[in-house]
Write a protein that holds these residues in place. Sequence first.
Motif, PDB file in Angstrom:
ATOM      1  N   GLY A  35       0.804  -1.215   0.000  1.00 16.35           N
ATOM      2  CA  GLY A  35       0.000   0.000   0.000  1.00 16.35           C
ATOM      3  C   GLY A  35       0.840   1.269   0.000  1.00 16.35           C
ATOM      4  N   ALA A  36       0.351   2.309  -0.665  1.00 13.35           N
ATOM      5  CA  ALA A  36       1.095   3.567  -0.775  1.00 13.35           C
ATOM      6  C   ALA A  36       1.336   4.195   0.593  1.00 13.35           C
ATOM      7  CB  ALA A  36       0.342   4.538  -1.684  1.00 13.35           C
ATOM      8  N   LEU A  66       6.599   1.280  -7.560  1.00 17.87           N
ATOM      9  CA  LEU A  66       7.510   1.979  -6.664  1.00 17.87           C
ATOM     10  C   LEU A  66       8.445   2.950  -7.385  1.00 17.87           C
ATOM     11  CD1 LEU A  66       8.482  -0.994  -4.307  1.00 17.87           C
ATOM     12  CD2 LEU A  66       6.815   0.819  -3.889  1.00 17.87           C
ATOM     13  N   ILE A  67       8.168   3.251  -8.631  1.00 19.19           N
ATOM     14  CA  ILE A  67       9.067   4.116  -9.404  1.00 19.19           C
ATOM     15  C   ILE A  67       9.148   5.509  -8.784  1.00 19.19           C
ATOM     16  CG2 ILE A  67       9.392   5.253 -11.623  1.00 19.19           C
ATOM     17  CD1 ILE A  67       8.247   2.704 -12.938  1.00 19.19           C
ATOM     18  N   GLU A  68       8.008   6.081  -8.421  1.00 18.35           N
ATOM     19  CA  GLU A  68       8.027   7.432  -7.849  1.00 18.35           C
ATOM     20  C   GLU A  68       8.756   7.439  -6.501  1.00 18.35           C
ATOM     21  OE1 GLU A  68       4.909  10.891  -6.295  1.00 18.35           O
ATOM     22  OE2 GLU A  68       4.191   9.243  -7.576  1.00 18.35           O
ATOM     23  N   ARG A  99      12.209   9.493  -5.254  1.00 18.21           N
ATOM     24  CA  ARG A  99      12.357  10.242  -3.999  1.00 18.21           C
ATOM     25  C   ARG A  99      13.577   9.769  -3.218  1.00 18.21           C
ATOM     26  NH1 ARG A  99       7.377   9.658  -0.411  1.00 18.21           N
ATOM     27  NH2 ARG A  99       8.731  10.884   0.968  1.00 18.21           N
ATOM     28  N   TRP A 100      13.881   8.488  -3.317  1.00 24.49           N
ATOM     29  CA  TRP A 100      15.040   7.935  -2.601  1.00 24.49           C
ATOM     30  C   TRP A 100      16.300   8.708  -2.990  1.00 24.49           C
ATOM     31  CZ3 TRP A 100      19.838   5.913  -3.139  1.00 24.49           C
ATOM     32  CH2 TRP A 100      20.340   5.095  -2.134  1.00 24.49           C
ATOM     33  N   PHE A 101      16.506   8.926  -4.285  1.00 23.39           N
ATOM     34  CA  PHE A 101      17.725   9.607  -4.737  1.00 23.39           C
ATOM     35  C   PHE A 101      17.726  11.085  -4.346  1.00 23.39           C
ATOM     36  CE2 PHE A 101      17.760   5.899  -7.512  1.00 23.39           C
ATOM     37  CZ  PHE A 101      19.081   5.506  -7.370  1.00 23.39           C
ATOM     38  N   ALA A 102      16.565  11.660  -4.233  1.00 22.39           N
ATOM     39  CA  ALA A 102      16.492  13.074  -3.845  1.00 22.39           C
ATOM     40  C   ALA A 102      16.708  13.270  -2.351  1.00 22.39           C
ATOM     41  CB  ALA A 102      15.137  13.643  -4.254  1.00 22.39           C
ATOM     42  N   PHE A 125      18.763   0.566  -1.333  1.00 19.74           N
ATOM     43  CA  PHE A 125      18.983   1.042  -2.709  1.00 19.74           C
ATOM     44  C   PHE A 125      17.987   0.364  -3.651  1.00 19.74           C
ATOM     45  CE2 PHE A 125      20.756   1.607  -6.854  1.00 19.74           C
ATOM     46  CZ  PHE A 125      21.453   2.804  -6.792  1.00 19.74           C
ATOM     47  N   PRO A 126      17.247   1.125  -4.455  1.00 24.02           N
ATOM     48  CA  PRO A 126      16.136   0.565  -5.237  1.00 24.02           C
ATOM     49  C   PRO A 126      16.556  -0.090  -6.553  1.00 24.02           C
ATOM     50  CG  PRO A 126      16.205   2.948  -5.519  1.00 24.02           C
ATOM     51  CD  PRO A 126      17.280   2.615  -4.530  1.00 24.02           C
ATOM     52  N   VAL A 127      17.496  -1.036  -6.462  1.00 26.82           N
ATOM     53  CA  VAL A 127      17.971  -1.687  -7.677  1.00 26.82           C
ATOM     54  C   VAL A 127      16.857  -2.481  -8.355  1.00 26.82           C
ATOM     55  CG1 VAL A 127      18.790  -3.773  -6.504  1.00 26.82           C
ATOM     56  CG2 VAL A 127      19.889  -3.038  -8.623  1.00 26.82           C
ATOM     57  N   ALA A 128      15.891  -2.934  -7.562  1.00 30.10           N
ATOM     58  CA  ALA A 128      14.796  -3.730  -8.152  1.00 30.10           C
ATOM     59  C   ALA A 128      13.938  -2.915  -9.104  1.00 30.10           C
ATOM     60  CB  ALA A 128      13.924  -4.319  -7.044  1.00 30.10           C
ATOM     61  N   VAL A 129      13.959  -1.587  -8.954  1.00 26.58           N
ATOM     62  CA  VAL A 129      13.174  -0.724  -9.854  1.00 26.58           C
ATOM     63  C   VAL A 129      14.082  -0.394 -11.042  1.00 26.58           C
ATOM     64  CG1 VAL A 129      11.741   1.343 -10.000  1.00 26.58           C
ATOM     65  CG2 VAL A 129      12.030   0.190  -7.806  1.00 26.58           C
ATOM     66  N   GLY A 130      14.317  -1.361 -11.862  1.00 21.52           N
ATOM     67  CA  GLY A 130      15.365  -1.265 -12.872  1.00 21.52           C
ATOM     68  C   GLY A 130      14.929  -0.586 -14.149  1.00 21.52           C
ATOM     69  N   THR A 131      14.719   0.722 -14.119  1.00 23.32           N
ATOM     70  CA  THR A 131      14.313   1.445 -15.320  1.00 23.32           C
ATOM     71  C   THR A 131      15.445   2.349 -15.800  1.00 23.32           C
ATOM     72  OG1 THR A 131      13.430   3.365 -14.139  1.00 23.32           O
ATOM     73  CG2 THR A 131      11.948   1.485 -14.451  1.00 23.32           C
TER      74      THR A 131
END
Length: 814
Positions: free
Chosen positions: A697-698, A735-737, A741-744, A766-772
């Motif tokens: 959930g968000a 979880l892309i958005e 935010r993680w990097f910011a 680290f959001p490596v799973a969001v591999g875009t």
Amino acid sequence: MPSLQRTEAIARRQLITVSSIHIALDLTAKGDRFASTATISFTARPGGTTFVDFAGKRLLGAELNGSPLPTDSWRDGRIPLPDLAADNVLVVRGEMAYSGDGEGLHRHVDPADGRTYLYAMSFLDAAPRWFACFDQPDLKAPISMTVRAPTGWTVLGNGRFSQVEPGLWQLAPTPPLATYFVTLVAGPYASVLDEYSSPRAAGPIALGLHAKQSLADQLRAEAPDILEVTRIGLDAYHDLFAVPYPFGDYHQAFVPDFNAGAMENPGCVTLRDAFLFRGATTDIERGTRAGTITHELAHQWFGDLVTMRWWDDLWLNESFAEYLAHRVCADRTRYPLWIDFGINRKDWGSVADQAPSTHPVAGNGAADAAAALADFDGISYAKGAAVLRQLAAKIGDDVFLAGLRDYIDRYAYGNAELGDLLLSWARAGAGDLGGWADAWLRTSGLDTLSARPDGTLQRRGDTRREHDLAVAALAADGTELDRRRIRLRGADADTGVRGSLVVPDAGDETWASVRVADGLAGLSSISAIEDPQTRVVLWNSIRDSVRNAELDPAIALDRVLADVADEPSDLILRAILGFAADQLAGPFAPLADRSARLARVAATAERVLAAGEPGSDRQLIGWQLLIRSSADTARLAGWLAGTGLPPGRQLDDELRWSIVTRLALLGDDSYIEPMLTRDRSAAALNHAARARAGRPGAADKALAFAIISEQSRLPAYELYATASGLFPPGQAAELIELAERWFATMPDTTRFRRSWALGQVLRLSFPVAVGTPDLLEQARRTLRRTDLDPLVRRALTDGTDQLERVVRSIERYA
């Protein structure tokens, strides 16, 4: 507090010599503070000026040679010391804060029963958080202590504490210690006491095992194995080093919230209390613990008795302990740790050595302590150990060990560096090893070895490195047809081995990436190969090829799932099927394909579970992997209720938490609070934190992100658990958005987080799973910032490299 510069350490070492340190602590006050008084005797060049390190909450007073120092001179963790005499006595009184991040003097209140436990972690630069000192590894001095603690507590440290009256404990002066080794363990600990005797030892050695009271049953249950491994290690190191154990008693305290696996404090090793298993356990876990026990025991000689001068030579501690621990366990215990070394430790080091942040094993030019901590990784451990194994093959075991004995005898209770060790080997008969050190220790990266059917062994990489290894020819069914040893010099060599499938480094003895002809297409079964080390090499080749976008992850998954269920080694099975679940069905799969690929992994785990004998390790491994990969919520809930359990298996709290965490990730978090009612342990709080972070959930994600991105009073392990559960591969599309935010946000958590905890939270979340591709570009932009802390930069560099590999692979094989 600024990190100590190497130039500052050299200047201070040239100016002063520390004679003794006495630490007086009062741990009886209520609240989050305690009193610390350090009395330091040292000699100096008269008229010189230096500083002492102090990271307390309040400086209550400081005196140098009887004269007060102005308390307002204390700045950035340093107290200036002007106009030194030839002989000096410094007294620093401070109000210190207990920590909650596993460094300094850490305080843990056990949620199971409300009891309070303390332990000190002084590595790498945390000693000044609990006592004033000249905090650098080459200013060793004897340590003594006086500790006032609540009545009924146990107090342990680097030597034998005596209770001179109720609640008042004294530690007699120890042998010279570096400040980062100094520890204290205090609280109502449960204990198991024993003794070790050997003709090699200077006398009987008191052995102690300690843990919090809520783990007393686990401590007693695991004590026989722990003590057996400890005795085997003491026997082995007395034989190998020919020097008696040098630090009196030998305690091993299994402490809560511990950041590392363990810390080699002389005479009083601290280990994470997760090594006292709360649930069903395999020999894999006990083997990992045995490796840690023998690793820390090796440090008592290599690191503690002889200590590096500066953090550049940290490998002199870690690589040797890593090598010796695996050697001792493989040779003398029931745990096959060379297999573990190949399939787990070398894979960890190989990833580090292929990253942009790679560095030489030795001589990394760390300008300060913080930079050295950033390079504390798989290269320092696994690569260094593999290189030492190669050196032993090159110069012969007798010469190798004779050099170690010369080194330890010559520099006992002092400091040394790489050049000193090379001279010790030269004196033992190894000759000039300068070229070897340049090729293996002062370079980074690893060679790639491949072999053709005509027996030609080819190398891509640094031709200065010699490889002493075995080359084997295999038939299509995995039967070994031929094997020969060679020493590779130059770019390539004729091995004399012929066959359709020729495997370089078939014994997994060197440090290199391995490739085989046609990507193993001509081999029907890896699991049928008799030599487990050859199987390790081939499985590692598959993993490495996937990470380098040389092998389609879908093809790799086919290979794993067709073969691994028949793998004879439980160690290899768990590592490779885990790789399939976490990587091939995770970040290396397109978002749309992940659930289907994970379902295939679950089907293979089901096969392993069904084929395992009831109650066996293999059955448990299959069940654990099935829980991790199953999407069948009804079946998972049924297991949690105790129905449909595998034959011969019962639920324990650790298995229950695995199921609860998986259900939460799948969207059903209704079991978290009932489990917390059932299990009130610290481990339960960590499991619950991970389960909550994994909820899709968000609002739940926003709450978990706030925990890691804002200042938090959570214990370190709950923070780490939250970080590790935030970005599961199955939720990546949503979880892309949040990843953006993680990097910011996360690079600026240096405002309230430091040292080990800072790097650990960044690595785990680290959001490596969001591999875009877009996220990769944002990661690159963040790395271009010029204001990044060294630990932040290192975590971002490594994470971005993993993200880049994921994106490149998906784009190439889409």
